[in-house]
Motif scaffolding. Sequence first.
Motif, short mmCIF file in Angstrom:
data_model
loop_
_atom_site.label_atom_id
_atom_site.label_comp_id
_atom_site.label_asym_id
_atom_site.label_seq_id
_atom_site.Cartn_x
_atom_site.Cartn_y
_atom_site.Cartn_z
N PHE A 265 0.85 -1.18 0.00
CA PHE A 265 0.00 0.00 0.00
C PHE A 265 0.90 1.25 0.00
CE2 PHE A 265 -2.02 -3.43 2.33
CZ PHE A 265 -3.23 -3.58 1.64
N PRO A 266 1.10 1.90 -1.16
CA PRO A 266 1.89 3.15 -1.20
C PRO A 266 1.06 4.33 -0.70
CG PRO A 266 1.18 2.56 -3.41
CD PRO A 266 0.70 1.45 -2.51
N LEU A 267 1.64 5.13 0.17
CA LEU A 267 0.99 6.33 0.69
C LEU A 267 1.82 7.53 0.23
CD1 LEU A 267 0.17 5.16 4.35
CD2 LEU A 267 -1.32 5.14 2.33
N GLY A 268 1.50 7.97 -0.92
CA GLY A 268 2.28 9.06 -1.49
C GLY A 268 3.56 8.54 -2.12
N ASP A 269 4.47 9.48 -2.33
CA ASP A 269 5.73 9.09 -2.95
C ASP A 269 6.79 8.67 -1.94
OD1 ASP A 269 4.62 9.69 -5.38
OD2 ASP A 269 5.36 11.78 -5.35
N SER A 270 6.54 8.93 -0.65
CA SER A 270 7.59 8.68 0.32
C SER A 270 7.27 7.57 1.33
CB SER A 270 7.89 9.97 1.10
OG SER A 270 6.71 10.43 1.76
N VAL A 271 6.06 7.03 1.30
CA VAL A 271 5.68 6.02 2.29
C VAL A 271 5.19 4.76 1.54
CG1 VAL A 271 4.20 5.41 4.23
CG2 VAL A 271 5.06 7.77 3.99
#
Length: 485
Positions: A265-271
Amino acid sequence: MQMELAKPHTRHSRPRLALALALGAFLATAAPAAVHAGGNAYPIAPAYPVAEAQIAISAGAYGAVRSIEIELNKSLIVDLPAGVAEVVVSQPSIAAGVMRSRTRAIVQGIAEGATNIIFIDDAGRTISILDVNIVQPPLEVGRALEATLARVIPGSNIRVETLSNNSINDKIYFVLTGTVNSAEDKAVAEAMASQLSESDGPTGSPIIEVTGPQQVMLQVTVSEIRRDVAKQLGINLSGTVTLGNSTFGFNSTQTSVSNGIGGSFPLGDSVQINAGIRALENRGALRLLAQPTLTAMSGQPAEFLVGGEIPIQTSSINGTSIQYKQYGIQLAFTPTVRRNGQVALTIDTGVSELQAGTAAALTTRDVKTSVELPAGSTLAIGGLLSESASRSVDQIPGIGDIPILGALFRSNAYRRQETELVILVTPYLVQPTTPANAIPVPTDKSYIADDAEAFFLGAIEKRYGVGATGEIRGGFSGSVGFALD
């Protein structure tokens, strides 16, 4: 007219017979009356020779030889078929012949030994020849022992002979003859004779026959049911956080179970978060039934093994060696039939098998004990009822204690084990059966499938038709089908 001729006559050139004293004269030619379990008696001559007080020589036995036995210092009356003119005694120091009349003689035992007496008529013919054996009377200790054995061993018929050899060692030996109902009775009789004997070694030759059943068949049943249930549930979380040029990661792996579902599950570009739900339920069941059967004589050990041996490598200061350990179904026992009909058993039995996934580890169920029970009855000599349950929780400290949210950072494991085991023994007194093929064997109705059945039906054994010998093979009877729980 009374005539006594104690010295041998010299007018006749007849040979003088001499018999050596034999210790076997004390032994009976047959065992005493035996009484079996049903109470019927078989007439057998007594062990002690019956002292005859009087014998008669018939006219049909004119000139024949007859053997007689007289106890020391005892006399025997002999009636002859014709008038005696002359009496010849070969050894006057052993026996004497006294004529009470021309047709009646009295033979007296003077000393222990053997001789013969010849009676001659008026015409010089031989009326009769008596081979005389003068023996010692039975000792009182032998008669007392015989009476004691009859009292302490019910159902026995034992006769006791006392032998002594004064010229060698002046020791008393006992010879036991007769019948008993069990090997235990026989051992008791021999032990009592040994205690009363004056000899340092064996007391003599026991010639005792055991008339009761002596073959014991032992059937052992080892039955075990084992159930295992295991459940595991947990959530594995991992992820990364990127801040500028730095990347940070975290990992919460609470279970090693590979079964389950997962995702990223990517949360934005940094998580980036990776999550997996892992669950496993494992159930196992074991049913074991082993029934070894073995037959042995009373008092004799017997062993039985169906299995094999596994090599186990051992190391020591002397180097490496290979030892072999047996596994499988084992049975070793020694039965003893008691005088009261009970069967005493010394048992060493067990069932062992290789543990799955190992080459040298064994799972064993062994029991070794001594019991006594009636023939045909069953006794449980061992048993086990075991139940265990456990639950464990793996979590990240602190975070795992948070209600609801902490479930994401912990895993649960549950395990339950149940075992039921019982070992039964049943002894039987058995006899051989006839004919030899009267007992069915496992191979009677089992036939290997032919090529057609093996190829088209995938059968290993024959399923249809009749057996190789023409008989219809066994089938099902009664209600058959599926049972739904």
